[in-house]
Write an enzyme that holds these catalytic residues in place. Structure first.
Site, PDB file in Angstrom:
ATOM      1  CG  ASP A 194     -11.959  17.872   1.604  1.00 21.22           C
ATOM      2  OD1 ASP A 194     -10.824  17.501   1.257  1.00 21.22           O
ATOM      3  OD2 ASP A 194     -12.180  18.947   2.204  1.00 21.22           O
ATOM      4  CE  LYS A 254       1.030   6.334  -1.749  1.00 20.15           C
ATOM      5  NZ  LYS A 254       0.864   5.510  -2.946  1.00 20.15           N
TER       6      LYS A 254
HETATM    7  C1  MEV Z   1       2.088   1.810  -2.773  1.00 21.10           C
HETATM    8  O1  MEV Z   1       1.295   2.853  -3.275  1.00 21.10           O
HETATM    9  C2  MEV Z   1       1.586   1.361  -1.426  1.00 21.10           C
HETATM   10  C3  MEV Z   1       2.460   0.382  -0.690  1.00 21.10           C
HETATM   11  O2  MEV Z   1       3.785   0.917  -0.584  1.00 21.10           O
HETATM   12  C4  MEV Z   1       1.871   0.180   0.676  1.00 21.10           C
HETATM   13  C5  MEV Z   1       2.737  -0.630   1.614  1.00 21.10           C
HETATM   14  O3  MEV Z   1       3.971  -0.653   1.458  1.00 21.10           O
HETATM   15  O4  MEV Z   1       2.156  -1.216   2.558  1.00 21.10           O
HETATM   16  C6  MEV Z   1       2.591  -0.932  -1.439  1.00 21.10           C
END
Ligand code: MEV
Length: 399
Positions: free
Chosen positions: A293, A277
């Site tokens: 996209d 993420k």
């Molecule tokens: C937050 O948007 C993204 C993180 O959680 C990514 C990660 O934990 O590596 C900080």
């Protein structure tokens, strides 16, 4: 000589030869006017571009109404600039559209620390996408397969007639492969069409080609065709980036801790998803800024993360023989610099101009580098101060 000094000397040399650099010290401390001035100089923006940026490159009701249905208004998201990106020896100021605090600062920081060893090296494959046609209720798979393969050249030619311009540019449908599926309802045959989409994202081109050749396949096989649609798992359209973060800059402890954090992401899917993420925080923000996209990129990235059966991190870390941290990223990035809204949306047009990417391949390399910088910066923050510190700094500034 300390690394910071070496970097400063390089920076001064660049300024001396009047080469533009994306390493703009304290960009975040500059006034809005000063930031625009830096951008204007870096990306050769015109007075009109600056006027549009100042007026938030607003999407008029008319333009929005042409993009989607039932328009009642528009929603705005901050567009910021990530500094310090040096990719394949070229400096980039990277526009990022995101509502999340710290993302742009973190990407800039990851890129800044990578500059001590020359920034990012990035490559990408040809922009080849896959389109799928689903033939159902197959009785004699062998016979149907051979009928389609006998007509392969005819079908490829017909597909290419749908976009003569693409062929002139050296792109177009290049191959067609068949795959059989035994499902709970019936035997199916899937026709996978491979298309070099050049600088487009490719969905429109491919879907048009599929819808044109499908009725011909129906005639050739005398079988019913159901779906005709692009695949968002574009494993033949890959982007790769690599960076080295020096031991002298990070400190051995931080490197060891990042490697331990990476091991956690390799083993525990609850961590892997969050790790990925963080990568997509950066990639999506550039996608959104440039009118691409981001759902297609997200779907493809997570699909690729589990392509080898087990869901895995999209980045990889290890130590080189100098004990520096090496980071790598490898993922599909289907993006365009033409088509879609890239040339309609005023902010997307300006973002592409600021970025100065000459092709979709170059854009995908930038996005891979941003994804790696973002992930590295998140891991560095997590193993040192935690991520709330950055958020709170911004929060204080707001107050
Ligand atoms: C937050 O948007 C993204 C993180 O959680 C990514 C990660 O934990 O590596 C900080």
């Amino acid at each position: 000589m300390h690394f910071f000094q070496t970097e400063n000397i390089l920076f001064q040399k660049m300024a001396f030869f009047n080469k533009k650099t994306s390493k703009i010290s304290f960009f975040y401390k500059k006034t809005y006017q000063e930031k625009l001035e830096e951008l204007k100089n870096f990306a050769n923006l015109t007075e009109q571009d600056i006027f549009e940026l100042k007026n938030l490159a607003q999407l008029s009701f008319g333009t929005a109404d042409k993009m989607v249905e039932n328009v009642i208004s528009t929603i705005q998201i901050p567009l910021g600039i990530a500094t310090n990106f040096l990719i394949n020896k070229k400096n980039y100021l990277v526009p990022m559209a995101t509502e999340e605090p710290s993302v742009i600062a973190a990407a800039s920081n990851g890129a800044k620390l990578a500059r001590f060893s020359g920034g990012f090296t990035a490559t990408s494959t040809q922009p080849i996408m896959i389109g799928q046609i689903q033939i159902i209720n197959i009785k004699n798979i062998k016979e149907i397969k051979s009928k389609i393969l006998q007509n392969k050249n005819f079908l490829l030619k017909l597909a290419n007639k749908q976009d003569i311009f693409l062929q002139k540019l050296g792109g177009g449908a290049i191959n067609l492969k068949l795959k059989t599926l035994k499902t709970n309802r019936c035997n199916m045959l899937i026709v996978n069409l491979f298309v070099n989409v050049k600088d487009a994202m490719g969905a429109n081109i491919i879907n048009t080609m599929l819808e044109k050749i499908a009725p011909e396949i129906e005639k050739i096989t005398n079988h019913k065709i159901l779906l005709k649609i692009i695949s968002n798992l574009s494993i033949y359209r890959m982007a790769k980036a690599k960076a080295v973060w020096k031991k002298e800059i990070l400190g051995q402890d931080t490197i060891e801790n990042i490697l331990d954090a990476y091991e956690f992401a390799k083993i525990d899917i609850f961590r892997t998803v969050t790790h990925n993420k963080g990568i997509m925080n950066g990639i999506d923000a550039v996608a959104l800024a440039t009118g691409n996209d981001f759902r297609a990129i997200e779907a493809g990235a997570h699909g690729y993360a589990c392509y080898k059966k087990k869901y895995a991190p999209l980045t990889h870390y290890y130590k080189n023989k100098n004990q520096d941290l090496v980071g790598k990223i490898y993922l599909p990035i289907p993006v365009g610099t033409i088509g879609g809204i890239t040339n309609i949306h005023p902010s997307a047009k300006l973002s592409l101009k600021i970025l100065g990417a000459k092709s979709a391949c170059e854009l995908s390399q930038i996005m891979a580098s941003v994804g790696l910088a973002q992930n590295f910066a998140a891991l560095k923050a997590l193993v040192t101060d935690g991520i709330q510190k950055g958020h709170m700094t911004l929060h204080k500034r707001k107050l």
